[in-house]
Design a protein around this motif. Structure first.
Motif, PDB file in Angstrom:
ATOM      1  N   TYR A 249      27.339  20.219   1.216  1.00 40.70           N
ATOM      2  CA  TYR A 249      27.866  19.661  -0.033  1.00 40.70           C
ATOM      3  C   TYR A 249      26.937  19.774  -1.240  1.00 40.70           C
ATOM      4  CZ  TYR A 249      31.774  17.539   2.513  1.00 40.70           C
ATOM      5  OH  TYR A 249      32.898  17.338   3.232  1.00 40.70           O
ATOM      6  N   CYS A 250      25.615  19.727  -1.007  1.00 40.23           N
ATOM      7  CA  CYS A 250      24.711  19.611  -2.157  1.00 40.23           C
ATOM      8  C   CYS A 250      24.493  20.966  -2.830  1.00 40.23           C
ATOM      9  CB  CYS A 250      23.364  19.046  -1.731  1.00 40.23           C
ATOM     10  SG  CYS A 250      23.511  17.376  -1.107  1.00 40.23           S
ATOM     11  N   SER A 251      24.255  20.904  -4.160  1.00 46.20           N
ATOM     12  CA  SER A 251      23.930  22.141  -4.860  1.00 46.20           C
ATOM     13  C   SER A 251      22.421  22.346  -4.867  1.00 46.20           C
ATOM     14  CB  SER A 251      24.462  22.100  -6.288  1.00 46.20           C
ATOM     15  OG  SER A 251      23.946  20.977  -6.965  1.00 46.20           O
ATOM     16  N   SER A 252      21.705  21.276  -4.620  1.00 45.57           N
ATOM     17  CA  SER A 252      20.244  21.374  -4.632  1.00 45.57           C
ATOM     18  C   SER A 252      19.682  20.271  -3.730  1.00 45.57           C
ATOM     19  CB  SER A 252      19.776  21.230  -6.082  1.00 45.57           C
ATOM     20  OG  SER A 252      18.471  20.742  -6.138  1.00 45.57           O
ATOM     21  N   ILE A 253      18.529  20.551  -3.117  1.00 44.88           N
ATOM     22  CA  ILE A 253      17.969  19.578  -2.189  1.00 44.88           C
ATOM     23  C   ILE A 253      16.505  19.321  -2.516  1.00 44.88           C
ATOM     24  CG2 ILE A 253      17.277  19.231   0.239  1.00 44.88           C
ATOM     25  CD1 ILE A 253      19.877  20.430   1.082  1.00 44.88           C
ATOM     26  N   VAL A 254      16.124  18.027  -2.494  1.00 45.65           N
ATOM     27  CA  VAL A 254      14.721  17.640  -2.667  1.00 45.65           C
ATOM     28  C   VAL A 254      14.237  17.160  -1.314  1.00 45.65           C
ATOM     29  CG1 VAL A 254      13.160  15.992  -3.772  1.00 45.65           C
ATOM     30  CG2 VAL A 254      15.076  16.950  -5.068  1.00 45.65           C
ATOM     31  N   MET A 255      13.166  17.763  -0.801  1.00 43.46           N
ATOM     32  CA  MET A 255      12.685  17.383   0.529  1.00 43.46           C
ATOM     33  C   MET A 255      11.382  16.604   0.387  1.00 43.46           C
ATOM     34  SD  MET A 255      12.145  19.922   3.727  1.00 43.46           S
ATOM     35  CE  MET A 255      13.603  19.868   4.725  1.00 43.46           C
ATOM     36  N   MET A 256      11.352  15.406   1.005  1.00 44.68           N
ATOM     37  CA  MET A 256      10.175  14.553   0.843  1.00 44.68           C
ATOM     38  C   MET A 256       9.460  14.314   2.157  1.00 44.68           C
ATOM     39  SD  MET A 256      11.437  11.647  -1.837  1.00 44.68           S
ATOM     40  CE  MET A 256       9.791  10.960  -1.989  1.00 44.68           C
ATOM     41  N   LYS A 257       8.139  14.127   2.056  1.00 42.26           N
ATOM     42  CA  LYS A 257       7.346  13.741   3.223  1.00 42.26           C
ATOM     43  C   LYS A 257       6.159  12.916   2.741  1.00 42.26           C
ATOM     44  CE  LYS A 257       4.948  15.473   7.272  1.00 42.26           C
ATOM     45  NZ  LYS A 257       4.294  16.604   7.921  1.00 42.26           N
ATOM     46  N   ASN A 258       5.884  11.809   3.417  1.00 40.08           N
ATOM     47  CA  ASN A 258       4.738  10.953   3.097  1.00 40.08           C
ATOM     48  C   ASN A 258       4.614  10.634   1.599  1.00 40.08           C
ATOM     49  OD1 ASN A 258       4.091  11.016   5.784  1.00 40.08           O
ATOM     50  ND2 ASN A 258       2.675  12.748   5.550  1.00 40.08           N
ATOM     51  N   GLY A 259       5.719  10.309   0.973  1.00 39.78           N
ATOM     52  CA  GLY A 259       5.673   9.905  -0.431  1.00 39.78           C
ATOM     53  C   GLY A 259       5.482  11.041  -1.408  1.00 39.78           C
ATOM     54  N   GLN A 260       5.682  12.258  -0.951  1.00 40.88           N
ATOM     55  CA  GLN A 260       5.558  13.387  -1.882  1.00 40.88           C
ATOM     56  C   GLN A 260       6.731  14.341  -1.725  1.00 40.88           C
ATOM     57  OE1 GLN A 260       1.590  14.541  -0.673  1.00 40.88           O
ATOM     58  NE2 GLN A 260       0.823  13.981  -2.703  1.00 40.88           N
ATOM     59  N   VAL A 261       7.013  15.089  -2.801  1.00 41.47           N
ATOM     60  CA  VAL A 261       8.050  16.106  -2.711  1.00 41.47           C
ATOM     61  C   VAL A 261       7.422  17.363  -2.133  1.00 41.47           C
ATOM     62  CG1 VAL A 261       9.594  17.599  -4.025  1.00 41.47           C
ATOM     63  CG2 VAL A 261       9.418  15.185  -4.608  1.00 41.47           C
ATOM     64  N   ILE A 262       7.953  17.826  -0.995  1.00 40.51           N
ATOM     65  CA  ILE A 262       7.408  19.025  -0.356  1.00 40.51           C
ATOM     66  C   ILE A 262       7.989  20.273  -1.012  1.00 40.51           C
ATOM     67  CG2 ILE A 262       7.294  20.317   1.828  1.00 40.51           C
ATOM     68  CD1 ILE A 262       5.603  17.786   1.816  1.00 40.51           C
ATOM     69  N   THR A 263       9.313  20.240  -1.197  1.00 35.63           N
ATOM     70  CA  THR A 263       9.933  21.398  -1.824  1.00 35.63           C
ATOM     71  C   THR A 263      11.281  21.004  -2.416  1.00 35.63           C
ATOM     72  OG1 THR A 263      10.835  23.609  -1.397  1.00 35.63           O
ATOM     73  CG2 THR A 263      10.842  22.099   0.432  1.00 35.63           C
ATOM     74  N   GLN A 264      11.713  21.765  -3.406  1.00 34.84           N
ATOM     75  CA  GLN A 264      13.021  21.524  -4.012  1.00 34.84           C
ATOM     76  C   GLN A 264      13.681  22.870  -4.298  1.00 34.84           C
ATOM     77  OE1 GLN A 264      13.095  20.003  -8.003  1.00 34.84           O
ATOM     78  NE2 GLN A 264      15.288  19.562  -7.932  1.00 34.84           N
ATOM     79  N   GLY A 265      14.994  22.935  -4.080  1.00 31.80           N
ATOM     80  CA  GLY A 265      15.701  24.173  -4.370  1.00 31.80           C
ATOM     81  C   GLY A 265      17.096  24.136  -3.803  1.00 31.80           C
ATOM     82  N   SER A 266      17.717  25.302  -3.691  1.00 31.13           N
ATOM     83  CA  SER A 266      19.057  25.353  -3.130  1.00 31.13           C
ATOM     84  C   SER A 266      18.973  25.048  -1.630  1.00 31.13           C
ATOM     85  CB  SER A 266      19.640  26.739  -3.341  1.00 31.13           C
ATOM     86  OG  SER A 266      18.945  27.655  -2.505  1.00 31.13           O
TER      87      SER A 266
ATOM     88  N   GLY B 254       0.801  -1.223   0.000  1.00 32.21           N
ATOM     89  CA  GLY B 254       0.000   0.000   0.000  1.00 32.21           C
ATOM     90  C   GLY B 254       0.825   1.259   0.000  1.00 32.21           C
ATOM     91  N   PHE B 255       2.093   1.162   0.492  1.00 28.07           N
ATOM     92  CA  PHE B 255       2.890   2.381   0.506  1.00 28.07           C
ATOM     93  C   PHE B 255       3.247   2.777  -0.920  1.00 28.07           C
ATOM     94  CE2 PHE B 255       6.862   4.740   0.430  1.00 28.07           C
ATOM     95  CZ  PHE B 255       6.538   5.777   1.289  1.00 28.07           C
ATOM     96  N   ARG B 256       3.088   4.045  -1.231  1.00 24.66           N
ATOM     97  CA  ARG B 256       3.500   4.497  -2.555  1.00 24.66           C
ATOM     98  C   ARG B 256       3.975   5.943  -2.513  1.00 24.66           C
ATOM     99  NH1 ARG B 256      -1.652   4.416  -6.411  1.00 24.66           N
ATOM    100  NH2 ARG B 256      -1.271   2.191  -6.253  1.00 24.66           N
ATOM    101  N   ILE B 257       4.798   6.283  -3.492  1.00 24.61           N
ATOM    102  CA  ILE B 257       5.166   7.680  -3.663  1.00 24.61           C
ATOM    103  C   ILE B 257       4.271   8.200  -4.775  1.00 24.61           C
ATOM    104  CG2 ILE B 257       7.514   7.500  -2.798  1.00 24.61           C
ATOM    105  CD1 ILE B 257       8.493   7.256  -5.658  1.00 24.61           C
ATOM    106  N   GLN B 258       3.837   9.436  -4.620  1.00 24.06           N
ATOM    107  CA  GLN B 258       2.784   9.917  -5.501  1.00 24.06           C
ATOM    108  C   GLN B 258       3.143  11.247  -6.153  1.00 24.06           C
ATOM    109  OE1 GLN B 258      -0.628   9.099  -3.304  1.00 24.06           O
ATOM    110  NE2 GLN B 258      -1.659   8.238  -5.069  1.00 24.06           N
ATOM    111  N   GLY B 259       2.967  11.321  -7.460  1.00 23.21           N
ATOM    112  CA  GLY B 259       3.125  12.568  -8.193  1.00 23.21           C
ATOM    113  C   GLY B 259       4.466  13.240  -7.964  1.00 23.21           C
ATOM    114  N   ILE B 260       5.539  12.427  -7.945  1.00 23.77           N
ATOM    115  CA  ILE B 260       6.868  12.981  -7.696  1.00 23.77           C
ATOM    116  C   ILE B 260       7.403  13.638  -8.973  1.00 23.77           C
ATOM    117  CG2 ILE B 260       9.270  12.418  -7.134  1.00 23.77           C
ATOM    118  CD1 ILE B 260       7.737  11.831  -4.762  1.00 23.77           C
ATOM    119  N   SER B 261       7.824  14.875  -8.867  1.00 25.86           N
ATOM    120  CA  SER B 261       8.458  15.555  -9.994  1.00 25.86           C
ATOM    121  C   SER B 261       9.658  16.331  -9.494  1.00 25.86           C
ATOM    122  CB  SER B 261       7.489  16.545 -10.645  1.00 25.86           C
ATOM    123  OG  SER B 261       6.435  15.863 -11.274  1.00 25.86           O
ATOM    124  N   PHE B 262      10.776  16.154 -10.143  1.00 25.02           N
ATOM    125  CA  PHE B 262      11.909  17.056  -9.923  1.00 25.02           C
ATOM    126  C   PHE B 262      12.921  16.888 -11.047  1.00 25.02           C
ATOM    127  CE2 PHE B 262      15.280  14.211  -8.463  1.00 25.02           C
ATOM    128  CZ  PHE B 262      14.581  13.123  -7.969  1.00 25.02           C
TER     129      PHE B 262
END
Lengths: 268, 335
Positions: A207-224, A17-25
Motif C-alpha cells: 500500500y505505501c508509496s514510501s517507507i521509512v525504516m527505523m532501528k534503535n531510534g534512528q532512521v536506517i533508510t527511506q525510499g520506495s 533515557g530512551f530517545r530518537i536521535q537525528g531523525i530526518s525524512f
C-alpha cells in the motif's frame, strides 16, 4: 511533487533515557508513508514528537514550511489528525465520537453543533461505512468498527496530514484489508497525505508509496518499498532471515519468513 | 426528535420536579403549611407560620438547592477530568481537611469568639488540603491524576487520625459539636451566607459551561483531547481549582454531606448521556432536588427531632450506588 512535511534532524525522548536521535525524512504531498521497525525502535516516539505530545530536544518539524512547534494546539488540530492504536472506551455514541473531530473548528462560545459540522461528520461516517452505527455506543462496537469511527472522526478534522499509529495491529485480515483499502482511497481520492506506523511489512509493501525504516531510534533508510524492503535491510533491522519476492498480481515486494529448520535444511 | 429538543425536555422535567420538591419542602414539617396558604402567610408577617417559612423553611430549601447543585456539579466535573466515575469532591481528601479544621476550631475554642470562625476553619482546612494534593501531585509541571487520587485518600486518613487525636484529648462537651458538624446540616439562618452560597453556586454553573467543550473532548482521553486542540493540562488545573473551592465553600456552610457529588452525577449520566453540555445543568438540578428531598426526610422521619442530613444522603446514595454497581451490565460497564 512538493514536500508537504519534513522532519529535520529531530532528537527527542523520555526521562528514562530512551530517545530518537537525528531523525530526518520528508513526506511529499499526497504520499502514503509507512514507518517500519522493530518494537522499541522509536516509531511511536517519533509520532509523539510529530503530534506535539513530546518536546523536541533539537531539530524541527515543518508542515507546509511552518514549524509545528510554533502552531497553537487548535491550529495544529486543523492540519494534523491522529488515530492511535488504542481508543478510549468511553460511553459515548459513534456519532458523538465523530463529531468531536469538529472541536478544532468550534467557536469559543458555540454551544450546539453547527449544521455544517453534522453534515461533515455524516459525510465521513458514510465514507467509512459506519453511518448505520451512529447511535451505537463505542464500547459496543468491535475493534474494526471502532477504528473506522476513529478514522471518521480524524477526517472530520479535515486535516492535510493523517497520522495512523498501528491501527490494524489487532484486527483480523478482513478488517485489516478493509482498513488499508480505505486509507488508500483517502490517499488517492482526497489527496490526503498519510504517515502510518505499520508492523506488517507485506501490507507496507502493497500500500505505501514510501517507507521509512527505523532501528534503535534512528532512521536506517527511506525510499520506495522496493528500495527499502530488501532482504539485506530486513535482516539488518529485524535480525531475521527472510526471502523477498514479488506479488504476482501487484508486482510489489513480498516478504517471506523462513523457519529455522528450513534454514538448517538449506545450509546443510 | 433532535438532540436539543431532548435536552430541553430533560431540563424542563427537572425544573418541574424541583418545583414540586420545593413546594413539599416548604409545606412539610412539624407544622404543616398547605401550599395554597403560602402566599397569604407571606403577606402576614405577624403569624407564626410566617416565621417558620421565612426563617426556617425558605432558607433551608434555598441552601439545599445551592449546596446540592454545587456538590453534584463539582462531582460531574471531577469525574470528567479524572475520567473516573468513583471520584467526588470528598474522595480527594477535601472533606477530611475541612473536618480537621473545624475540629481544631472547636477544640481550641475559636468558635466561641465568633460563630463565623467555624465555617472559616472548615474552609481553611479544605483549602489547605487542596493545596497539598495539588502540589504533591505536580511532577515537572504536569498533574498526575492517579497521584492526586491516592494523595487525596491518604490525606483523608491523616486528617481523620489527627481529628481522632484532638477528640481524644478534648473536653466531652466539645465532641458533640464536632460530631454534629461532621454529619452536615442545612440549618443555617444567616441571610448573607445563604445569598452568597446561591450566587457562588450559580456562578460556578455558568463558568463550568465555558469548559463544556474541553470536558467533552477529555472523554476521549487527555492525549486525544490535545490532538483536538484542547489544552488538557490547563483545563484540568482550572477545573480542579474551581471544583475544590466550590466544595470548600459548601463544606464550610453545611458541614460534610457525602455522596451527593458521587451518586447524582453518575445516575444523571446514565439518564442523559455523557455530553457535558447537558450533563452539567442536569447534574446541578438533580443534586438540588436530591438534597432538598433528603432534607425533608431528615427533618420529618423522627419529628420533632431532626436527623443529620449526611446520614440520609449517605444511606440513600450509598445503597443506590451499590444497586447500580451490581445491576445490569449496561450500568456497571462505565464504572
Amino acid at each position: 511533487m512538493n514536500t508537504l512535511f519534513s522532519v529535520n534532524n529531530v532528537t527527542c525522548g523520555y526521562k528514562s533515557g530512551f530517545r530518537i536521535q537525528g531523525i530526518s525524512f520528508g513526506v511529499e504531498e499526497g504520499s502514503f508513508v509507512g514507518v517500519v521497525g522493530r518494537n522499541g525502535s522509536g516509531k511511536t516516539t517519533l509520532f509523539r514528537a510529530i503530534s506535539g505530545d513530546l518536546k523536541l530536544l533539537s531539530g524541527n518539524i515543518l508542515l507546509q514550511g511552518e514549524s509545528i512547534i510554533s502552531m497553537s494546539l487548535r491550529e495544529r488540530a486543523r492540519k494534523i489528525a491522529i488515530v492511535s492504536q488504542f481508543i478510549e472506551m468511553s460511553n459515548i455514541t459513534a456519532e458523538e465520537y465523530v463529531l468531536m473531530g469538529r472541536v478544532p473548528y468550534r467557536d469559543k462560545f458555540q454551544f450546539m453543533d453547527k449544521k455544517e459540522d453534522v453534515e461533515i461528520a455524516h459525510h465521513y461516517m458514510n465514507m467509512t461505512g459506519i453511518y448505520h452505527l451512529r447511535n451505537s455506543r463505542m464500547s459496543e462496537l468491535s475493534g474494526g468498527e471502532q477504528q473506522m469511527v476513529a478514522i471518521a472522526s480524524a477526517l472530520s478534522q479535515q486535516p492535510i496530514l493523517l497520522l495512523l499509529d498501528e491501527p490494524t495491529s489487532h484486527l483480523d485480515i478482513t478488517h485489516q484489508i478493509r482498513f488499508m483499502n480505505l486509507v488508500e482511497k483517502l490517499n488517492q481520492e482526497l489527496k490526503l497525505s498519510v504517515i502510518m506506523i505499520i508492523h506488517d511489512l507485506n501490507m507496507a509493501a502493497e500500500y505505501c508509496s514510501s517507507i521509512v525504516m527505523m532501528k534503535n531510534g534512528q532512521v536506517i533508510t527511506q525510499g520506495s518499498p522496493e528500495e527499502v524492503l530488501t532482504y539485506q535491510n530486513i535482516e539488518a533491522v529485524y535480525d531475521t532471515v527472510v526471502v523477498v519476492g514479488k506479488n504476482p498480481v501487484s508486482g510489489k515486494s513480498v516478504v517471506f519468513p523462513v523457519s529455522q529448520s528450513n534454514i538448517n535444511e538449506v545450509s546443510r | 426528535m433532535n438532540k436539543s429538543a431532548h435536552w430541553i425536555i430533560y431540563v424542563a422535567m427537572l425544573l418541574a420536579v424541583l418545583t414540586v420538591t420545593v413546594i413539599v419542602s416548604l409545606s412539610v414539617g412539624e407544622i404543616s403549611i398547605p401550599f395554597k396558604d403560602i402566599f397569604d402567610i407571606m403577606a402576614d408577617k405577624e403569624s407564626m407560620e410566617y416565621g417558620i417559612l421565612a426563617y426556617i423553611r425558605i432558607p433551608r430549601t434555598l441552601l439545599g438547592f445551592a449546596i446540592g447543585g454545587s456538590l453534584s456539579l463539582a462531582g460531574a466535573i471531577l469525574q470528567g477530568i479524572y475520567r473516573n466515575p468513583l471520584v467526588e469532591p470528598y474522595t480527594l481528601g477535601i472533606s477530611g481537611g475541612a473536618s480537621l479544621g473545624v475540629t481544631f476550631a472547636i477544640v481550641t475554642g475559636l468558635h466561641l469568639l465568633n460563630i463565623m470562625f467555624l465555617p472559616l476553619a472548615g474552609f481553611v482546612g479544605s483549602f489547605t488540603t487542596i493545596f497539598l494534593v495539588y502540589t504533591l501531585s505536580l511532577r515537572k509541571g504536569v498533574l498526575s491524576v492517579n497521584r492526586m487520587l491516592l494523595t487525596g485518600v491518604m490525606i483523608s486518613f491523616i486528617a481523620s487520625s489527627m481529628m481522632m487525636f484532638l477528640m481524644s484529648i478534648t473536653a466531652v462537651e466539645n465532641i458533640h459539636g464536632i460530631v454534629f458538624w461532621t454529619m452536615g446540616s442545612l440549618n443555617e439562618s444567616n441571610t448573607t451566607m445563604i445569598v452568597s452560597m446561591i450566587a457562588i453556586a450559580l456562578i460556578s454553573l455558568v463558568i463550568s459551561y465555558l469548559f463544556a467543550t474541553p470536558l467533552n473532548a477529555l472523554r476521549l482521553g487527555e492525549n486525544k483531547a490535545r490532538h483536538l486542540g484542547i489544552n488538557s493540562n490547563i483545563t484540568i488545573r482550572i477545573l480542579f481549582i474551581i471544583t475544590s473551592l466550590l466544595t470548600g465553600v459548601c463544606i464550610a456552610v453545611a458541614g460534610i454531606i457525602g455522596f451527593v457529588g458521587l451518586v447524582i452525577p453518575h445516575i444523571t449520566r446514565l439518564w442523559v448521556g455523557s455530553d457535558y453540555r447537558i450533563l452539567l445543568i442536569t447534574s446541578f438540578l438533580s443534586g438540588s432536588v436530591f438534597l432538598i428531598f433528603c432534607d425533608i426526610v431528615a427533618r420529618t422521619i423522627i419529628s420533632p427531632n431532626e436527623l443529620p442530613i449526611g446520614v440520609i444522603t449517605g444511606l440513600i446514595g450509598g445503597i443506590a450506588f451499590i444497586i447500580l454497581l451490581s445491576g445490569s451490565r449496561k450500568n456497571s460497564r462505565i464504572i
